[in-house]
Design an enzyme around this catalytic site. Sequence first.
Site, PDB file in Angstrom:
ATOM      1  N   CYS A  68       0.831  -1.223   0.000  1.00 43.54           N
ATOM      2  CA  CYS A  68       0.000   0.000   0.000  1.00 43.54           C
ATOM      3  C   CYS A  68       0.859   1.264   0.000  1.00 43.54           C
ATOM      4  O   CYS A  68       0.354   2.361  -0.265  1.00 43.54           O
ATOM      5  CB  CYS A  68      -0.920  -0.003   1.206  1.00 43.54           C
ATOM      6  N   HIS A  88      -3.500   6.732   2.731  1.00 41.60           N
ATOM      7  CA  HIS A  88      -3.941   5.458   2.168  1.00 41.60           C
ATOM      8  C   HIS A  88      -5.311   5.107   2.758  1.00 41.60           C
ATOM      9  O   HIS A  88      -5.529   5.214   3.964  1.00 41.60           O
ATOM     10  CB  HIS A  88      -2.914   4.373   2.479  1.00 41.60           C
ATOM     11  N   ASN A  93     -10.322  -0.061  -0.667  1.00 38.18           N
ATOM     12  CA  ASN A  93      -8.866   0.010  -0.489  1.00 38.18           C
ATOM     13  C   ASN A  93      -8.216  -0.472  -1.786  1.00 38.18           C
ATOM     14  O   ASN A  93      -8.325  -1.642  -2.135  1.00 38.18           O
ATOM     15  CB  ASN A  93      -8.493  -0.901   0.695  1.00 38.18           C
TER      16      ASN A  93
HETATM   17  O1  UT7 Z   1      -4.227  -1.766   3.132  1.00 39.52           O
HETATM   18  C1  UT7 Z   1      -3.701  -2.961   3.612  1.00 39.52           C
HETATM   19  C2  UT7 Z   1      -3.722  -2.971   5.069  1.00 39.52           C
HETATM   20  N1  UT7 Z   1      -4.982  -3.498   5.533  1.00 39.52           N
HETATM   21  C3  UT7 Z   1      -5.610  -2.884   6.514  1.00 39.52           C
HETATM   22  O2  UT7 Z   1      -5.201  -1.840   6.962  1.00 39.52           O
HETATM   23  C4  UT7 Z   1      -6.820  -3.566   7.093  1.00 39.52           C
HETATM   24  C5  UT7 Z   1      -6.934  -3.221   8.537  1.00 39.52           C
HETATM   25  N2  UT7 Z   1      -7.969  -3.970   9.198  1.00 39.52           N
HETATM   26  C6  UT7 Z   1      -9.291  -3.668   9.084  1.00 39.52           C
HETATM   27  O3  UT7 Z   1      -9.649  -2.777   8.343  1.00 39.52           O
HETATM   28  C7  UT7 Z   1     -10.273  -4.429   9.936  1.00 39.52           C
HETATM   29  O4  UT7 Z   1      -9.574  -5.234  10.842  1.00 39.52           O
HETATM   30  C8  UT7 Z   1     -11.250  -5.291   9.110  1.00 39.52           C
HETATM   31  C9  UT7 Z   1     -12.234  -4.401   8.377  1.00 39.52           C
HETATM   32  C10 UT7 Z   1     -10.500  -6.176   8.134  1.00 39.52           C
HETATM   33  C11 UT7 Z   1     -12.064  -6.185  10.030  1.00 39.52           C
HETATM   34  O5  UT7 Z   1     -12.777  -5.392  10.975  1.00 39.52           O
HETATM   35  P1  UT7 Z   1     -12.710  -5.743  12.530  1.00 39.52           P
HETATM   36  O6  UT7 Z   1     -13.589  -4.806  13.217  1.00 39.52           O
HETATM   37  O7  UT7 Z   1     -11.257  -5.794  12.910  1.00 39.52           O
HETATM   38  O8  UT7 Z   1     -13.381  -7.159  12.552  1.00 39.52           O
HETATM   39  P2  UT7 Z   1     -12.779  -8.528  13.113  1.00 39.52           P
HETATM   40  O9  UT7 Z   1     -11.797  -9.088  12.159  1.00 39.52           O
HETATM   41  O10 UT7 Z   1     -12.376  -8.311  14.535  1.00 39.52           O
HETATM   42  O11 UT7 Z   1     -14.070  -9.439  13.090  1.00 39.52           O
HETATM   43  C12 UT7 Z   1     -15.213  -9.148  13.930  1.00 39.52           C
HETATM   44  C13 UT7 Z   1     -16.336 -10.098  13.558  1.00 39.52           C
HETATM   45  C14 UT7 Z   1     -15.880 -11.551  13.473  1.00 39.52           C
HETATM   46  O12 UT7 Z   1     -16.912 -12.378  13.945  1.00 39.52           O
HETATM   47  P3  UT7 Z   1     -16.848 -12.981  15.436  1.00 39.52           P
HETATM   48  O13 UT7 Z   1     -15.585 -13.777  15.499  1.00 39.52           O
HETATM   49  O14 UT7 Z   1     -16.865 -11.804  16.349  1.00 39.52           O
HETATM   50  O15 UT7 Z   1     -18.097 -13.810  15.496  1.00 39.52           O
HETATM   51  C15 UT7 Z   1     -15.730 -11.784  11.988  1.00 39.52           C
HETATM   52  O16 UT7 Z   1     -15.916 -13.128  11.617  1.00 39.52           O
HETATM   53  O17 UT7 Z   1     -16.843  -9.769  12.266  1.00 39.52           O
HETATM   54  C16 UT7 Z   1     -16.864 -10.933  11.443  1.00 39.52           C
HETATM   55  N3  UT7 Z   1     -16.657 -10.528  10.060  1.00 39.52           N
HETATM   56  C17 UT7 Z   1     -17.692 -10.180   9.254  1.00 39.52           C
HETATM   57  N4  UT7 Z   1     -19.007 -10.120   9.459  1.00 39.52           N
HETATM   58  C18 UT7 Z   1     -19.779  -9.717   8.433  1.00 39.52           C
HETATM   59  C19 UT7 Z   1     -15.506 -10.418   9.382  1.00 39.52           C
HETATM   60  N5  UT7 Z   1     -15.749 -10.006   8.124  1.00 39.52           N
HETATM   61  C20 UT7 Z   1     -17.086  -9.852   8.022  1.00 39.52           C
HETATM   62  C21 UT7 Z   1     -17.938  -9.446   6.980  1.00 39.52           C
HETATM   63  N6  UT7 Z   1     -19.265  -9.389   7.232  1.00 39.52           N
HETATM   64  N7  UT7 Z   1     -17.468  -9.100   5.761  1.00 39.52           N
END
Ligand code: UT7
Length: 333
Positions: A119, A260, A290
């Site tokens: 990125c 970014h 992104n």
């Molecule tokens: O540019 C490259 C660098 N990348 C980044 O900077 C990405 C940085 N990270 C993020 O933006 C976030 O961590 C994400 C958007 C990827 C994820 O958001 P989060 O708030 O950190 O969610 P999480 O991974 O902690 O997941 C929370 C819950 C989980 O369910 P449980 O375990 O609590 O039951 C996931 O399974 O949300 C669930 N989940 C979803 N639910 C509905 C994960 N993806 C989805 C989805 N729809 N698409």
Amino acid sequence: MNSPDGFGIRIAGVGSAVPEKVLTNADFEKMVDTTDEWIVQRTGIRERRVVDPEREGTFTLACDALRGALEDAKLAASDLDLIILGTVTGEMTCPSVACRVADALGAAPAGAFDVGAACCGFVYSINIADSLIRCGRYRTIGVIGADTMSTITDYTDRTLSILFGDAAGAVVVARDDDPSLGCLYQTMQADAALWESLYIPRREQDIPDHDRDNPIRLGCLRMRGREIFKFAVVKMREVIEEALEATGLSACQISRFICHQSNLRIIDSTRQKLGLPPEKFYINIDTHGNSSAGSVGLCFDQLWRAGEVKRGDYVMFVAIGGGLTWSTSVWKL
Ligand code: UT7
């Protein structure tokens, strides 16, 4: 940063390119177990652009973006001494995408190479271009950040497929008689201690033990989003504060922070901790997702064309991404 001969560096032209095809959150609701509400709340994304792989890719987007920047600069491709292109989604590892762009646009025998900084691809590349012009060897450089993350995305994985879109942004930078213009301050840093948070494996033996239980799709991006989130939300604020301190500029003097676009919550949290109003930070993650190395250049082009940044303004480019890498670049336009 002063050049030995007292010249400056002008952003002579800006361009960008995105594919026509739009993937909305409603489209994802039909593809994976997700909702528009979850995606908007957790990321700020409503839709993203993706290539038609039959006729588009990183190469075509990069060509279109640089063509736009050259037109804006009223320069020909043959005026370029060098093309530097940040990407992790080149169609081939050899030749570089930059070499093919140089050929397609008629820039040969300009030097051309790709930069693999995820990125940070655009911000690393513009920093390299500024430094190479300042050392006196090159006068005019095409800089591109381009990625088609859709080509390396596993669309059965809801945790990351909803995040990414495809885009390219480009600038032409050129030596200028005004010594006050150009990059005032830059950083390019990396720490691979957290590389396993975001990687694109080509061989099964490179997959870390902790990730072996997940479905293995070689050539597709794998990510531990929460780890990167925690890192990025602290690092983005730190690097902005460091850059302000090093340049002696106040945040109010920066016309726009062009960051970014990885997650709206990362940018909003950074902005709030710095105590700055929303208009200081450009946002297009809602419409473009992104786009990895494409995002910062795309944001800059949209601002430039709308007249929201102009000659004489200070802007700060900031990116954090796979590697992990992070990079800043403060410019007087
Ligand atoms: O540019 C490259 C660098 N990348 C980044 O900077 C990405 C940085 N990270 C993020 O933006 C976030 O961590 C994400 C958007 C990827 C994820 O958001 P989060 O708030 O950190 O969610 P999480 O991974 O902690 O997941 C929370 C819950 C989980 O369910 P449980 O375990 O609590 O039951 C996931 O399974 O949300 C669930 N989940 C979803 N639910 C509905 C994960 N993806 C989805 C989805 N729809 N698409």
